[in-house]
Scaffold this motif. Sequence first.
Motif, short mmCIF file in Angstrom:
data_model
loop_
_atom_site.label_atom_id
_atom_site.label_comp_id
_atom_site.label_asym_id
_atom_site.label_seq_id
_atom_site.Cartn_x
_atom_site.Cartn_y
_atom_site.Cartn_z
N VAL A 229 0.93 -1.12 -0.30
CA VAL A 229 -0.20 -0.04 0.00
C VAL A 229 0.83 1.28 0.04
CG1 VAL A 229 -1.97 1.25 1.17
CG2 VAL A 229 -1.81 -1.42 1.36
N SER A 230 0.72 2.05 -0.98
CA SER A 230 1.32 3.24 -1.10
C SER A 230 1.17 4.32 -0.30
CB SER A 230 1.53 3.87 -2.54
OG SER A 230 0.32 4.45 -2.66
N GLU A 231 2.04 5.25 0.13
CA GLU A 231 1.59 6.49 1.01
C GLU A 231 0.52 7.20 0.37
OE1 GLU A 231 2.14 8.44 4.29
OE2 GLU A 231 3.82 7.38 3.85
N VAL A 232 0.34 7.46 -0.92
CA VAL A 232 -0.76 8.23 -1.61
C VAL A 232 -2.08 7.24 -1.24
CG1 VAL A 232 -1.70 9.10 -3.62
CG2 VAL A 232 0.78 9.33 -3.09
N SER A 233 -2.04 6.15 -1.58
CA SER A 233 -3.14 5.46 -1.36
C SER A 233 -3.89 5.35 -0.07
CB SER A 233 -2.90 4.09 -2.11
OG SER A 233 -2.98 4.09 -3.40
N ALA A 234 -2.46 5.08 1.13
CA ALA A 234 -3.10 4.90 2.26
C ALA A 234 -3.87 6.45 2.99
CB ALA A 234 -1.83 4.45 3.25
N THR A 235 -3.28 7.58 2.63
CA THR A 235 -3.58 8.72 2.90
C THR A 235 -5.06 8.90 2.37
OG1 THR A 235 -1.51 9.79 2.99
CG2 THR A 235 -3.23 11.23 2.93
N ALA A 236 -5.28 8.76 1.06
CA ALA A 236 -6.52 8.75 0.60
C ALA A 236 -7.61 7.97 1.27
CB ALA A 236 -6.46 8.25 -0.94
N ILE A 237 -7.39 6.68 1.52
CA ILE A 237 -8.21 5.81 2.40
C ILE A 237 -8.46 6.45 3.60
CG2 ILE A 237 -8.68 3.52 3.28
CD1 ILE A 237 -6.97 2.58 0.72
N GLN A 238 -7.57 6.67 4.40
CA GLN A 238 -7.59 7.36 5.80
C GLN A 238 -8.37 8.53 5.88
OE1 GLN A 238 -7.00 4.55 8.07
NE2 GLN A 238 -6.82 6.40 9.16
N LYS A 239 -8.33 9.59 4.81
CA LYS A 239 -8.86 10.67 4.90
C LYS A 239 -10.49 10.67 4.63
CE LYS A 239 -5.15 14.04 3.74
NZ LYS A 239 -4.98 15.22 2.67
#
Length: 339
Positions: A229-239
């Motif tokens: 899981v990339s940083e960009v994807s993880a951030t999008a999901i958490q937001k």
Amino acid sequence: MFDYPLPEDLIAQEPTEERSASRLMVVDRETEKIQHRRFPDILDYLGAGDVLVLNDTRVRPARLIGTKEGTGARIELLLLNPLGEDRWESLVKPAKRIREGTIVHFGEGDLTAVAEEKTEAAGGRVFRLHYNTSDLERLLDKLGEMPLPPYIRKQLDEPERYQTVYSREVGSAAAPTAGLHFTRELLEQAKEKGVEIVPITLHVGLGTFRPVTAENVEEHQMHAEFYEVSEVSATAIQKAKERGNRVVAVGTTSVRTLESVAREHGEVRATRGWTDIFIYPGFPFRVVDTLLTNFHLPKSTLLMLVSAFASRELMLEAYRTAVSERYRFFSFGDAMLIL
């Protein structure tokens, strides 16, 4: 407990002419209402701010047909997981013809595989590959075939139909089939509605499809699969979770990835590793709000996963309905959206 009768003629042997021409069963967990739609209608159930999580793995054409040195016997090899130093965990048929040190040739001398130790899987063995190129993946594209599931007996005219349109990271032994229904146009239409498309990766292994034979479900051992899981994807999901928007997982592989990360870290964060998570009824979902999936094999861990997300009773009722309405089953079959 997780069995159902399935007429063999409902097992889809080939994809629909158009990717998105499949049917879509919509199951509401709260009302237990079942609706019958067409796949493009999925846009009706996606809203601005939702994230659509896609597994961008790509199937490796790793089914190799070769000849045994010395006898010329036909040998089939399926490469599963790279172990480093050109050693691969593999499945071989017929396994009884293979001993440690057996040499198998593929192509016009382009690739040679030497058998090493057995693995725990039936027909499993480690092979060391020898080849005269710097690009093994390109060589496999030349020599290999798509490793279709055993219940599909027809050869594919277009091997790319066993890949999603967004596949990118080579490494799977099987396709994340819930994503096969999407076209690029549908994904663009979802974006226009304000849906965020979020890729993650899980390389699908064949162990996912093994039937559960243990009398106690908890004793079933899953095979580990690699995820990232990339940083960009993880951030999008958490937001999205913080905003109160939905996380819509495309396929059980996306579910297993997201819930593995959340179980380990308490939230979705950038990470990579191996997971052998086994999701069955009683599992506490932390991330996934909506699930798009295909219809799964009887007694499979995948049927248990969707039964955990909804309920065993609701899923078995949905499957009974799918049979009576003559939905198409398994990899090239129709889809189910669980709200």
